[in-house]
Design a protein around this motif. Structure first.
Motif, mmCIF file in Angstrom:
data_model
loop_
_atom_site.group_PDB
_atom_site.id
_atom_site.type_symbol
_atom_site.label_atom_id
_atom_site.label_comp_id
_atom_site.label_asym_id
_atom_site.label_seq_id
_atom_site.Cartn_x
_atom_site.Cartn_y
_atom_site.Cartn_z
ATOM 1 N N ASN A 23 0.932 -0.973 0.018
ATOM 2 C CA ASN A 23 -0.272 -0.143 0.216
ATOM 3 C C ASN A 23 0.587 1.561 0.012
ATOM 4 O O ASN A 23 0.811 2.469 -0.886
ATOM 5 C CB ASN A 23 -0.876 0.287 1.241
ATOM 6 C CG ASN A 23 -2.177 -0.585 1.211
ATOM 7 O OD1 ASN A 23 -2.277 -1.216 -0.045
ATOM 8 N ND2 ASN A 23 -2.497 -1.802 2.379
ATOM 9 N N TYR A 24 1.746 0.897 0.592
ATOM 10 C CA TYR A 24 3.031 2.524 0.546
ATOM 11 C C TYR A 24 3.333 2.265 -0.638
ATOM 12 O O TYR A 24 3.344 4.130 -1.226
ATOM 13 C CB TYR A 24 3.928 1.459 1.782
ATOM 14 C CG TYR A 24 5.374 3.511 2.105
ATOM 15 C CD1 TYR A 24 4.321 4.327 2.887
ATOM 16 C CD2 TYR A 24 6.217 3.035 1.619
ATOM 17 C CE1 TYR A 24 5.492 5.400 2.666
ATOM 18 C CE2 TYR A 24 6.925 3.912 2.384
ATOM 19 C CZ TYR A 24 6.237 5.317 2.326
ATOM 20 O OH TYR A 24 7.738 6.481 2.426
ATOM 21 N N LYS A 29 4.105 4.800 -6.039
ATOM 22 C CA LYS A 29 3.819 5.610 -7.062
ATOM 23 C C LYS A 29 2.542 6.475 -7.685
ATOM 24 O O LYS A 29 2.931 7.500 -9.012
ATOM 25 C CB LYS A 29 3.194 4.466 -7.858
ATOM 26 C CG LYS A 29 4.531 3.284 -7.310
ATOM 27 C CD LYS A 29 4.321 2.001 -7.857
ATOM 28 C CE LYS A 29 4.899 0.832 -8.233
ATOM 29 N NZ LYS A 29 6.828 0.761 -8.611
ATOM 30 N N SER A 30 1.540 6.891 -6.743
ATOM 31 C CA SER A 30 0.709 8.044 -7.242
ATOM 32 C C SER A 30 1.010 9.252 -7.350
ATOM 33 O O SER A 30 1.235 10.116 -7.596
ATOM 34 C CB SER A 30 -0.450 7.752 -5.972
ATOM 35 O OG SER A 30 -1.130 8.580 -5.838
ATOM 36 N N ILE A 31 2.649 9.233 -6.369
ATOM 37 C CA ILE A 31 2.805 10.489 -5.893
ATOM 38 C C ILE A 31 3.755 11.422 -7.196
ATOM 39 O O ILE A 31 3.861 12.014 -7.010
ATOM 40 C CB ILE A 31 3.446 10.454 -4.560
ATOM 41 C CG1 ILE A 31 3.039 10.694 -3.195
ATOM 42 C CG2 ILE A 31 4.217 11.949 -4.682
ATOM 43 C CD1 ILE A 31 3.305 10.204 -1.885
ATOM 44 N N GLN A 32 4.263 9.745 -7.302
ATOM 45 C CA GLN A 32 4.979 10.064 -8.806
ATOM 46 C C GLN A 32 4.742 10.552 -10.020
ATOM 47 O O GLN A 32 4.566 11.426 -10.803
ATOM 48 C CB GLN A 32 5.913 8.746 -8.976
ATOM 49 C CG GLN A 32 7.012 8.318 -9.866
ATOM 50 C CD GLN A 32 6.797 7.020 -10.321
ATOM 51 O OE1 GLN A 32 6.992 6.613 -10.079
ATOM 52 N NE2 GLN A 32 8.216 7.373 -11.239
ATOM 53 N N ALA A 33 3.403 9.524 -9.908
ATOM 54 C CA ALA A 33 2.327 9.989 -10.779
ATOM 55 C C ALA A 33 1.970 11.532 -10.911
ATOM 56 O O ALA A 33 1.964 12.363 -12.471
ATOM 57 C CB ALA A 33 1.172 8.674 -11.449
ATOM 58 N N GLU A 38 9.597 10.952 -13.971
ATOM 59 C CA GLU A 38 9.464 9.875 -14.972
ATOM 60 C C GLU A 38 10.968 8.816 -14.325
ATOM 61 O O GLU A 38 12.253 9.668 -13.951
ATOM 62 C CB GLU A 38 9.373 9.522 -16.250
ATOM 63 C CG GLU A 38 7.712 10.952 -16.311
ATOM 64 C CD GLU A 38 8.460 10.910 -17.744
ATOM 65 O OE1 GLU A 38 8.844 10.211 -18.377
ATOM 66 O OE2 GLU A 38 7.251 11.509 -18.803
ATOM 67 N N GLY A 39 11.497 8.542 -14.825
ATOM 68 C CA GLY A 39 12.149 7.128 -15.123
ATOM 69 C C GLY A 39 13.036 6.416 -13.761
ATOM 70 O O GLY A 39 13.960 6.651 -13.825
ATOM 71 N N LYS A 40 12.458 6.993 -12.625
ATOM 72 C CA LYS A 40 12.339 6.623 -11.042
ATOM 73 C C LYS A 40 11.397 4.861 -10.660
ATOM 74 O O LYS A 40 10.863 5.906 -10.820
ATOM 75 C CB LYS A 40 12.561 7.482 -9.906
ATOM 76 C CG LYS A 40 13.814 8.381 -10.921
ATOM 77 C CD LYS A 40 15.304 7.791 -10.105
ATOM 78 C CE LYS A 40 16.127 8.956 -10.098
ATOM 79 N NZ LYS A 40 18.498 8.437 -10.058
ATOM 80 N N HIS A 41 11.881 4.525 -10.157
ATOM 81 C CA HIS A 41 11.748 3.110 -9.210
ATOM 82 C C HIS A 41 10.435 3.857 -8.418
ATOM 83 O O HIS A 41 11.736 3.516 -7.181
ATOM 84 C CB HIS A 41 11.907 1.586 -9.224
ATOM 85 C CG HIS A 41 12.073 1.465 -10.534
ATOM 86 N ND1 HIS A 41 10.370 0.730 -11.475
ATOM 87 C CD2 HIS A 41 12.935 1.097 -11.440
ATOM 88 C CE1 HIS A 41 11.393 0.455 -12.379
ATOM 89 N NE2 HIS A 41 12.747 0.524 -12.273
ATOM 90 N N PHE A 42 9.785 4.740 -7.723
ATOM 91 C CA PHE A 42 9.166 5.622 -5.805
ATOM 92 C C PHE A 42 8.603 4.128 -6.035
ATOM 93 O O PHE A 42 7.747 3.415 -5.975
ATOM 94 C CB PHE A 42 8.142 6.131 -6.543
ATOM 95 C CG PHE A 42 8.214 7.555 -6.735
ATOM 96 C CD1 PHE A 42 10.023 7.994 -7.994
ATOM 97 C CD2 PHE A 42 8.098 8.684 -5.785
ATOM 98 C CE1 PHE A 42 10.501 8.978 -7.740
ATOM 99 C CE2 PHE A 42 8.980 9.694 -6.055
ATOM 100 C CZ PHE A 42 9.525 10.308 -6.907
ATOM 101 N N VAL A 43 9.716 3.309 -4.382
ATOM 102 C CA VAL A 43 9.038 2.606 -4.045
ATOM 103 C C VAL A 43 10.293 2.562 -2.265
ATOM 104 O O VAL A 43 10.828 3.662 -2.516
ATOM 105 C CB VAL A 43 9.856 1.469 -4.275
ATOM 106 C CG1 VAL A 43 9.320 0.415 -6.196
ATOM 107 C CG2 VAL A 43 11.074 1.291 -4.431
#
Length: 99
Positions: A23-24, A29-33, A38-43
């Motif tokens: 969920n986190y 990923k929602s914040i990233q969108a 772009e270009g990073k894996h937000f995890v």
């Protein structure tokens, strides 16, 4: 941050723990969108390391990094200090290029 430092419960002191909560990660990923990054894996893994590096950069204190990140070995926390110092060196190099 001060409240976290003064807490008796060690788990209250952690800003980022070791979990990879799906969920986190969805929230990241929602914040990233929404931000258009772009270009990073937000995890959570990236967020944890980013926080650790920024904390080390701001404080320069290995024990603060250990405490807030729940790290037990100074050698592990020192990696964040070294990364932060490396980013400072890069900034300094960029400044001198302008001369």
């Amino acid at each position: 941050m001060q409240e976290a430092l003064e807490s008796e419960d060690k788990t209250d002191r952690l800003i980022f723990d070791y979990s990879s909560d799906p969920n986190y990660n969805r929230i990241l990923k929602s914040i990233q969108a929404k931000s258009g990054i772009e270009g990073k894996h937000f995890v959570s893994h990236l967020a944890r390391h980013t926080f650790g590096t920024n904390l080390a950069k701001e404080t320069g204190n290995v024990f603060t990094v250990m405490r807030f990140m729940g790290i037990n070995k100074t050698e592990t926390a020192q990696i964040y200090i070294n990364m932060a110092q490396g980013s400072n060196v890069d900034s300094l190099k960029d400044s001198f290029k302008e001369w």
